[in-house]
Structure formats: C-alpha cells, structure tokens
Design a protein around this motif. Sequence first.
Motif, PDB file in Angstrom:
ATOM      1  N   ASN A  24      33.843  37.882  38.284  1.00 51.84           N
ATOM      2  CA  ASN A  24      34.693  39.073  38.128  1.00 51.84           C
ATOM      3  C   ASN A  24      35.902  38.834  37.085  1.00 51.84           C
ATOM      4  O   ASN A  24      36.677  39.604  36.820  1.00 51.84           O
ATOM      5  N   ASN A  25      35.848  37.743  36.215  1.00 51.17           N
ATOM      6  CA  ASN A  25      36.321  37.302  35.097  1.00 51.17           C
ATOM      7  C   ASN A  25      35.843  36.619  34.290  1.00 51.17           C
ATOM      8  O   ASN A  25      35.513  35.503  34.754  1.00 51.17           O
ATOM      9  N   GLY A  68      41.202  33.785  42.724  1.00 58.27           N
ATOM     10  CA  GLY A  68      41.475  34.075  41.475  1.00 58.27           C
ATOM     11  C   GLY A  68      41.369  33.216  40.424  1.00 58.27           C
ATOM     12  O   GLY A  68      41.673  33.387  39.335  1.00 58.27           O
ATOM     13  N   GLN A 107      36.026  33.015  45.439  1.00 57.48           N
ATOM     14  CA  GLN A 107      36.699  31.618  45.149  1.00 57.48           C
ATOM     15  C   GLN A 107      38.254  32.053  44.801  1.00 57.48           C
ATOM     16  O   GLN A 107      38.803  31.193  43.890  1.00 57.48           O
TER      17      GLN A 107
END
Lengths: 110, 114
Positions: free
Chosen positions: A30-31, A96, A94
């Motif tokens: 997601n990043n 951030g 997991q």
Amino acid sequence: GIQVEQSPPDLILQEGANSTLRCNFSDSVNNLQWFHQNPWGQLINLFYIPSGTKQNGRLSATTVATERYSLLYISSSQTTDSGVYFCAGAFYNQGGKLIFGQGTELSVKP
Amino acid sequence: EPEVTQTPSHQVTQMGQEVILRCVPISNHLYFYWYRQILGQKVEFLVSFYNNEISEKSEIFDDQFSVERPDGSNFTLKIRSTKLEDSAMYFCASTETGRDQPQHFGDGTRLSIL
C-alpha cells in the motif's frame, strides 16, 4: 517473511546512458517509495508510487502492483546520479513500516 | 516544503554511554518512525510511534532503546548503554496519516561508538 529484492546490485554507466532499476516484492503493497542515497548518506525521496507511472525530469517510475514489481528509469544519466538507489514498501498486515531492498549502487562515469 | 529535521548530524560517543538522538517531525504528521542503517547495508526499521505510544518495534529495538515524544514537536530515540554495534546512521521519518501516505525522512544522525 516479506522480501524486497532489487536488481542489479551494481551498475556502471557512461554519462548520457539510460538505465532501468528493478524492485520485486513478495506481497501486496500500500506504499512503495524510491530513494536516492547521496554520498553524504541522505535519503532523497524520488517517488511515492504504490501503483501507476510518474515522471520527474529525467527520472520516471512505474509500479505494477498486481505483478509485484516496480521499475525506476534514469535517462541521460549524469555523474550526480551516482549513489545507491533503494526501493521500500509498506505492506498490508505489516503495520506502516517501510521494508527496504538491498539497494542498487549506481556509478556514472564522465 | 516542510522537512523532518534531525540533530545532531554526527554524534561520537564512548561505549557504555547514553545517547539521545533528536527529531522534529513535520508539524501536522501523526506517525513517527526510527530506522537504522549500518554502514554498507540496507535501511532497517526500528520502531513506529503513534498517539504517544509504540505501535510496532523490531527485534533490534531491545531494552536498551526507548522513544519519547516529550513535547508537541520533538521525537527522541535514546540508547541507554551504547555498544560498538550501535554505530550506524539513524533516520527519523514521519507521515501524515499512516500507511497509505509517503514517509518523509530526515537527513539522519551518524552515530559513532568508540
């Protein structure tokens, strides 16, 4: 555990050449960020790119999240591009935290 | 553009001494992180901090380490009794709302243990 793998580990280029750096990751992100670490050790953020394509001058990046890889393109390389390039991802389930790859050390020769 | 600032840029300390590394995250950010990079290696996660408490820590973050947000702006990493293997670059990072936002990194503190 989650793996972030970068290739190649080392790259030597002549000034003006183009290059592609690859980052493979083992789970959904997601990043996804690309960094350049300069000779003074500073981590310079290049791109925040969890998916899609972005361009910034001579640099561009593409992340194909469904296939779990990201690419960093450097065009018309300059000696100031030398240094270590890291990709780092934050993964679902997991927290951030960013998990970094081992880096690609780029050396651009005049 | 707002920045994450870290002080000092370089700290030299005798083994066994306590050291405090300081960070000022971006003012409207809510999530804070410390990472470590041993010379020549990749960057490793140490600890994340949100709402005045640790939200996650790695195996590296043992009882010798602690973090604190003593006021509304500073975020500190303390190493109680430094060891030679604590020599590394330490990076502070912050993000506005968490995992779906980019993390902004400071310039790092290079810690040298003698």
